[in-house]
Design a protein around this motif. Structure first.
Motif, short mmCIF file in Angstrom:
data_model
loop_
_atom_site.label_atom_id
_atom_site.label_comp_id
_atom_site.label_asym_id
_atom_site.label_seq_id
_atom_site.Cartn_x
_atom_site.Cartn_y
_atom_site.Cartn_z
N ALA A 1 26.90 22.86 49.82
CA ALA A 1 27.43 24.14 50.29
C ALA A 1 28.67 24.54 49.50
CB ALA A 1 27.76 24.04 51.78
N CYS A 2 29.51 23.56 49.21
CA CYS A 2 30.75 23.82 48.47
C CYS A 2 30.44 24.39 47.08
CB CYS A 2 31.54 22.52 48.36
SG CYS A 2 33.17 22.67 47.58
N ASN A 3 29.47 23.80 46.41
CA ASN A 3 29.12 24.26 45.06
C ASN A 3 28.56 25.68 45.06
OD1 ASN A 3 29.92 21.82 44.01
ND2 ASN A 3 27.86 21.00 43.81
N ARG A 4 28.00 26.10 46.18
CA ARG A 4 27.42 27.43 46.29
C ARG A 4 28.46 28.48 46.61
NH1 ARG A 4 26.23 31.82 46.35
NH2 ARG A 4 24.34 32.91 47.03
N ILE A 5 29.48 28.11 47.40
CA ILE A 5 30.37 29.11 47.98
C ILE A 5 31.76 29.14 47.34
CG2 ILE A 5 31.56 29.77 50.12
CD1 ILE A 5 29.15 28.68 51.64
N HIS A 6 32.31 27.98 47.03
CA HIS A 6 33.73 27.93 46.66
C HIS A 6 33.95 28.01 45.15
CE1 HIS A 6 34.10 25.84 50.76
NE2 HIS A 6 34.52 27.08 50.87
N SER A 7 35.15 28.39 44.78
CA SER A 7 35.49 28.56 43.37
C SER A 7 35.57 27.21 42.66
CB SER A 7 36.84 29.26 43.24
OG SER A 7 37.89 28.42 43.66
N VAL A 8 35.51 27.27 41.34
CA VAL A 8 35.60 26.05 40.55
C VAL A 8 36.92 25.34 40.81
CG1 VAL A 8 35.68 25.11 38.21
CG2 VAL A 8 34.06 26.93 38.76
N GLU A 9 38.02 26.09 40.88
CA GLU A 9 39.33 25.47 41.11
C GLU A 9 39.40 24.80 42.47
OE1 GLU A 9 38.99 28.54 39.79
OE2 GLU A 9 39.58 27.99 37.76
N GLU A 10 38.85 25.43 43.51
CA GLU A 10 38.85 24.82 44.84
C GLU A 10 38.05 23.53 44.85
OE1 GLU A 10 39.13 28.43 48.07
OE2 GLU A 10 37.26 28.23 46.92
N ARG A 11 36.90 23.53 44.20
CA ARG A 11 36.06 22.34 44.12
C ARG A 11 36.74 21.24 43.31
NH1 ARG A 11 31.53 25.63 41.54
NH2 ARG A 11 30.87 23.60 40.73
N SER B 1 37.77 23.00 31.01
CA SER B 1 39.07 23.12 30.35
C SER B 1 39.90 24.24 30.95
CB SER B 1 38.87 23.38 28.85
OG SER B 1 38.20 22.30 28.23
N LEU B 2 39.25 25.36 31.26
CA LEU B 2 39.96 26.49 31.85
C LEU B 2 40.49 26.13 33.24
CD1 LEU B 2 40.85 29.44 31.77
CD2 LEU B 2 38.58 30.07 32.64
N SER B 3 39.66 25.46 34.04
CA SER B 3 40.07 25.09 35.40
C SER B 3 41.22 24.09 35.38
CB SER B 3 38.88 24.50 36.17
OG SER B 3 37.85 25.45 36.30
N ALA B 4 41.12 23.11 34.48
CA ALA B 4 42.19 22.13 34.35
C ALA B 4 43.48 22.80 33.92
CB ALA B 4 41.79 21.04 33.36
N SER B 5 43.36 23.79 33.05
CA SER B 5 44.54 24.51 32.58
C SER B 5 45.19 25.29 33.71
CB SER B 5 44.14 25.47 31.45
OG SER B 5 45.24 26.24 31.01
#
Length: 241
Positions: A144-154, A190-194
């Motif tokens: 569910a998380c992978n479907r709904i939440h943003s990459v940064e939240e995950r 890389s973008l999310s980590a940044s």
């Protein structure tokens, strides 16, 4: 984190640590302590599972494989659990694989011995029933998380879960595993980590992750971290009678 009532070592696998002393000692004499090396395959897709593992440290990634060879993480196991749960459920194969993501150590037991020792009515058998439900809840929540939440939240949710398991603010982590964990391509990783690094929550340099602001990560994570943590504590806590 689970707490032992039986004075077992604090760095023990937590399923084993909350067993009655007699059962703990009976099981451990049938196990061997082995290293978990980076990218070590503990069981492969559609091949017979020979051992079950009770990690003391490190993190094992449960991966689903696609036809094009893409591997996506659907769950993780640390010192709160067991790797090889299909054996407990009556199967000796699974289409996914288990791979050591963060190095550590684990107690290893042969499958035939496990089946003879962990029988209905034993404390570990009853505890593994609860752990199965907890892991099922984890996998369902991640879907569910992978479907709904943003990459940064995950990303924040995964970092919090990993820090809980390794017990350290710093651990090795490659972009390959990060992309599998998030189900995205490496440039997105890389973008999310940044983004998280600029916010002062983490430092990620040359495959080494450092948590700088735990409270900030919790605030930036989705609700899935709290839900999963609460369910593990409810189902696999030390008060399981």
């Amino acid at each position: 984190m689970l707490v032992s009532k039986n004075s077992h070592p604090a760095d023990e696998n937590q399923l084993l640590a909350i067993l009655p002393r007699e059962e703990y000692e009976r099981l451990v004499t049938n196990m061997e302590l082995v290293p978990l090396t980076f990218k070590q395959t503990l069981y492969a897709a559609n091949e017979s599972i020979e051992y079950v593992y009770f990690p003391k440290s490190g993190v094992v990634s449960l991966l689903t494989l696609m036809e094009d060879g893409t591997a996506v993480e659907v769950g993780t196991v640390g010192n709160e659990g067991m790797v090889g749960l299909p054996v407990f459920l009556g199967s000796n194969k699974i289409p996914g694989l288990a791979m050591a993501q963060i190095p550590g150590e684990a107690w290893r037991m042969r499958v035939d011995v496990f089946k003879n020792k962990v029988i209905p009515g034993s404390t570990l058998h009853d505890l593994l029933q609860r752990y199965t439900q907890a892991l099922f809840n984890l996998i369902s929540q991640i879907a569910a998380c992978n479907r709904i939440h943003s990459v940064e939240e995950r990303f924040c949710r995964w970092l919090l879960m990993t820090q809980d398991r390794v017990g350290s603010d710093e651990f090795p982590l490659t972009q390959e595993f990060l992309s599998q964990m998030l189900g995205v391509r490496r440039p997105t990783v890389s973008l999310s980590a940044s983004v998280l690094q600029k916010a002062g929550l983490i430092r990620y340099v040359r495959g080494k992750m450092t948590i700088l602001d735990r409270e900030g990560l919790e605030a930036s994570s989705c609700e899935c971290y709290t839900i999963v943590k609460r369910e593990f504590e409810r189902l696999v806590g030390s008060d399981f009678d």
